[in-house]
Design a protein around this motif. Structure first.
Motif, PDB file in Angstrom:
ATOM      1  N   VAL A   1      72.789  50.265  20.268  1.00  0.00           N
ATOM      2  CA  VAL A   1      73.555  49.958  21.439  1.00  0.00           C
ATOM      3  C   VAL A   1      72.650  49.685  22.524  1.00  0.00           C
ATOM      4  O   VAL A   1      71.590  50.722  22.842  1.00  0.00           O
ATOM      5  CB  VAL A   1      74.544  51.106  21.986  1.00  0.00           C
ATOM      6  N   PHE A   2      72.514  48.784  23.198  1.00  0.00           N
ATOM      7  CA  PHE A   2      71.460  48.272  24.255  1.00  0.00           C
ATOM      8  C   PHE A   2      72.369  48.197  25.651  1.00  0.00           C
ATOM      9  O   PHE A   2      73.282  47.471  25.588  1.00  0.00           O
ATOM     10  CB  PHE A   2      70.936  46.921  23.765  1.00  0.00           C
ATOM     11  N   ASP A   3      71.495  48.635  26.578  1.00  0.00           N
ATOM     12  CA  ASP A   3      71.801  48.505  28.079  1.00  0.00           C
ATOM     13  C   ASP A   3      70.984  47.192  28.096  1.00  0.00           C
ATOM     14  O   ASP A   3      69.935  47.007  28.076  1.00  0.00           O
ATOM     15  CB  ASP A   3      71.390  49.574  28.881  1.00  0.00           C
ATOM     16  N   VAL A   4      71.766  46.231  28.771  1.00  0.00           N
ATOM     17  CA  VAL A   4      71.032  44.943  29.216  1.00  0.00           C
ATOM     18  C   VAL A   4      71.059  44.733  30.664  1.00  0.00           C
ATOM     19  O   VAL A   4      71.985  44.958  31.611  1.00  0.00           O
ATOM     20  CB  VAL A   4      72.035  43.634  28.696  1.00  0.00           C
ATOM     21  N   TYR A   5      69.611  44.175  30.982  1.00  0.00           N
ATOM     22  CA  TYR A   5      69.292  44.142  32.243  1.00  0.00           C
ATOM     23  C   TYR A   5      68.990  42.676  32.791  1.00  0.00           C
ATOM     24  O   TYR A   5      68.384  42.024  32.054  1.00  0.00           O
ATOM     25  CB  TYR A   5      68.223  44.973  32.682  1.00  0.00           C
ATOM     26  N   ARG A   6      69.529  42.215  33.944  1.00  0.00           N
ATOM     27  CA  ARG A   6      69.124  40.844  34.500  1.00  0.00           C
ATOM     28  C   ARG A   6      68.319  41.003  35.540  1.00  0.00           C
ATOM     29  O   ARG A   6      68.726  41.704  36.792  1.00  0.00           O
ATOM     30  CB  ARG A   6      70.416  40.015  34.690  1.00  0.00           C
ATOM     31  N   ASN A   7      67.041  40.729  35.617  1.00  0.00           N
ATOM     32  CA  ASN A   7      66.116  40.710  36.780  1.00  0.00           C
ATOM     33  C   ASN A   7      65.966  42.199  37.211  1.00  0.00           C
ATOM     34  O   ASN A   7      65.981  42.491  38.282  1.00  0.00           O
ATOM     35  CB  ASN A   7      66.398  39.891  37.791  1.00  0.00           C
ATOM     36  N   GLY A   8      66.134  43.135  36.307  1.00  0.00           N
ATOM     37  CA  GLY A   8      66.170  44.553  36.372  1.00  0.00           C
ATOM     38  C   GLY A   8      67.349  45.318  37.085  1.00  0.00           C
ATOM     39  O   GLY A   8      67.408  46.631  37.192  1.00  0.00           O
TER      40      GLY A   8
ATOM     41  N   VAL B   1      65.356  47.143  17.620  1.00  0.00           N
ATOM     42  CA  VAL B   1      64.901  48.171  18.910  1.00  0.00           C
ATOM     43  C   VAL B   1      64.901  47.396  20.167  1.00  0.00           C
ATOM     44  O   VAL B   1      64.579  48.027  20.990  1.00  0.00           O
ATOM     45  CB  VAL B   1      64.050  49.313  18.502  1.00  0.00           C
ATOM     46  N   GLY B   2      64.542  45.967  20.162  1.00  0.00           N
ATOM     47  CA  GLY B   2      64.374  45.441  21.586  1.00  0.00           C
ATOM     48  C   GLY B   2      64.612  43.915  21.534  1.00  0.00           C
ATOM     49  O   GLY B   2      64.745  43.201  20.510  1.00  0.00           O
ATOM     50  N   CYS B   3      64.883  43.442  22.582  1.00  0.00           N
ATOM     51  CA  CYS B   3      65.060  41.958  22.713  1.00  0.00           C
ATOM     52  C   CYS B   3      64.986  41.570  24.404  1.00  0.00           C
ATOM     53  O   CYS B   3      64.994  42.172  25.068  1.00  0.00           O
ATOM     54  CB  CYS B   3      66.566  41.637  22.512  1.00  0.00           C
ATOM     55  N   ALA B   4      64.367  40.541  24.442  1.00  0.00           N
ATOM     56  CA  ALA B   4      64.172  39.984  25.924  1.00  0.00           C
ATOM     57  C   ALA B   4      64.006  38.270  25.792  1.00  0.00           C
ATOM     58  O   ALA B   4      63.478  37.840  24.538  1.00  0.00           O
ATOM     59  CB  ALA B   4      62.665  40.446  26.245  1.00  0.00           C
ATOM     60  N   PHE B   5      64.394  37.692  26.950  1.00  0.00           N
ATOM     61  CA  PHE B   5      64.355  36.317  27.084  1.00  0.00           C
ATOM     62  C   PHE B   5      64.847  35.956  28.305  1.00  0.00           C
ATOM     63  O   PHE B   5      65.266  36.725  29.390  1.00  0.00           O
ATOM     64  CB  PHE B   5      65.565  35.661  26.031  1.00  0.00           C
ATOM     65  N   THR B   6      64.434  34.683  28.769  1.00  0.00           N
ATOM     66  CA  THR B   6      64.375  34.078  30.026  1.00  0.00           C
ATOM     67  C   THR B   6      65.356  32.961  30.118  1.00  0.00           C
ATOM     68  O   THR B   6      65.462  31.896  29.119  1.00  0.00           O
ATOM     69  CB  THR B   6      63.188  33.723  30.682  1.00  0.00           C
ATOM     70  N   ILE B   7      66.478  32.793  30.945  1.00  0.00           N
ATOM     71  CA  ILE B   7      67.235  31.869  30.886  1.00  0.00           C
ATOM     72  C   ILE B   7      67.640  31.306  32.220  1.00  0.00           C
ATOM     73  O   ILE B   7      67.898  32.275  33.128  1.00  0.00           O
ATOM     74  CB  ILE B   7      68.681  31.776  29.981  1.00  0.00           C
ATOM     75  N   ASP B   8      67.594  30.150  32.649  1.00  0.00           N
ATOM     76  CA  ASP B   8      67.836  29.713  34.275  1.00  0.00           C
ATOM     77  C   ASP B   8      67.122  30.586  34.945  1.00  0.00           C
ATOM     78  O   ASP B   8      67.701  31.064  36.203  1.00  0.00           O
ATOM     79  CB  ASP B   8      69.423  29.839  34.374  1.00  0.00           C
ATOM     80  N   ASN B   9      65.917  30.947  34.664  1.00  0.00           N
ATOM     81  CA  ASN B   9      65.158  31.711  35.568  1.00  0.00           C
ATOM     82  C   ASN B   9      65.452  33.014  35.845  1.00  0.00           C
ATOM     83  O   ASN B   9      65.091  33.780  36.532  1.00  0.00           O
ATOM     84  CB  ASN B   9      64.955  31.006  36.859  1.00  0.00           C
TER      85      ASN B   9
END
Length: 219
Positions: A39-46, A201-209
């Motif tokens: 289960v991940f908590d997802v953050y957008r620009n923090g 255990v982890g994931c990160a990406f950038t989309i539309d800045n």
């Protein structure tokens, strides 16, 4: 996140990572014990953006059921300006995906598909037969030599490029951990991390800045 394109290169994946992936799928196939939920908590620009959960259930017939729920939202008070939802059920048997259903809400439109593996080992989706592929749900990892993965939004083959970046540190809810780092590159570049047991255990990406960061809650 699943709309990622290019070409898998077998040389990119080190033997150590292949062993990790084999361990994950081998555990699922044996059905002696279902993998731990992710289960991940997802953050957008923090800022909090939503949740991505992968939950595992061992069925009475020994098959592994994988339930995936993604819910992302951006709003101002009660007004929602962005909403993404994805629900899927995968069923695995002896390390092979045998069926899948998925529904995605994206840009205000819903898309659904279902598929099942036939007696010849191929996938049948909406009457169409396609070669079997590993789904792009990330939890099971990606093995070298595959020409494509299965897009879990559309049910269509999706070529990708996987780059092995070795071991690196990734932040979790319990603090930083060392994990195997892969980068999947195409129309979108996604960084993925797997621990020594093969657990995602982890994931990160950038989309539309927008910088999107996953932080494992149940580390």
């Amino acid at each position: 996140m699943t709309q990622i394109t290019s070409l898998l290169r077998p040389a990119y994946l080190a033997p150590a990572f292949l062993a990790i992936v084999t361990l994950v799928l081998g555990t699922a196939a044996a059905a002696a014990e279902a993998p731990r939920d992710v289960v991940f908590d997802v953050y957008r620009n923090g800022s909090a953006f939503g949740e991505h959960a992968v939950r595992f259930t061992e069925r009475q017939d020994g098959q592994l059921e994988v339930d995936i729920d993604i819910a992302l939202r951006v709003g101002f008070g009660p007004v929602t300006v962005f909403r993404y939802e994805h629900e899927a059920e995968e069923v695995w048997n002896e390390g092979e995906l045998v069926s899948m259903t998925a529904e995605t809400l994206k840009e205000g439109r819903r898309q659904r598909f279902s598929l099942v593996r036939d007696a010849e080992g191929r996938f049948v989706k909406d009457g169409e037969t396609i070669d079997p592929l590993v789904p792009s749900s990330h939890w099971s990892g990606y093995m070298a030599g595959l020409p494509a993965v299965l897009n879990t939004e559309t049910g269509e083959p999706m070529p990708v490029e996987i780059e092995d970046l070795g071991m690196s540190e990734v932040e979790t809810g319990a603090g930083p951990v060392m994990a195997w780092h892969l980068r999947m590159t195409g129309t979108l570049s996604v960084d993925l991390w797997y621990d020594e047991t093969g657990r995602w255990v982890g994931c990160a990406f950038t989309i539309d800045n927008q910088n999107i960061q996953y932080r494992l809650r149940n580390a």
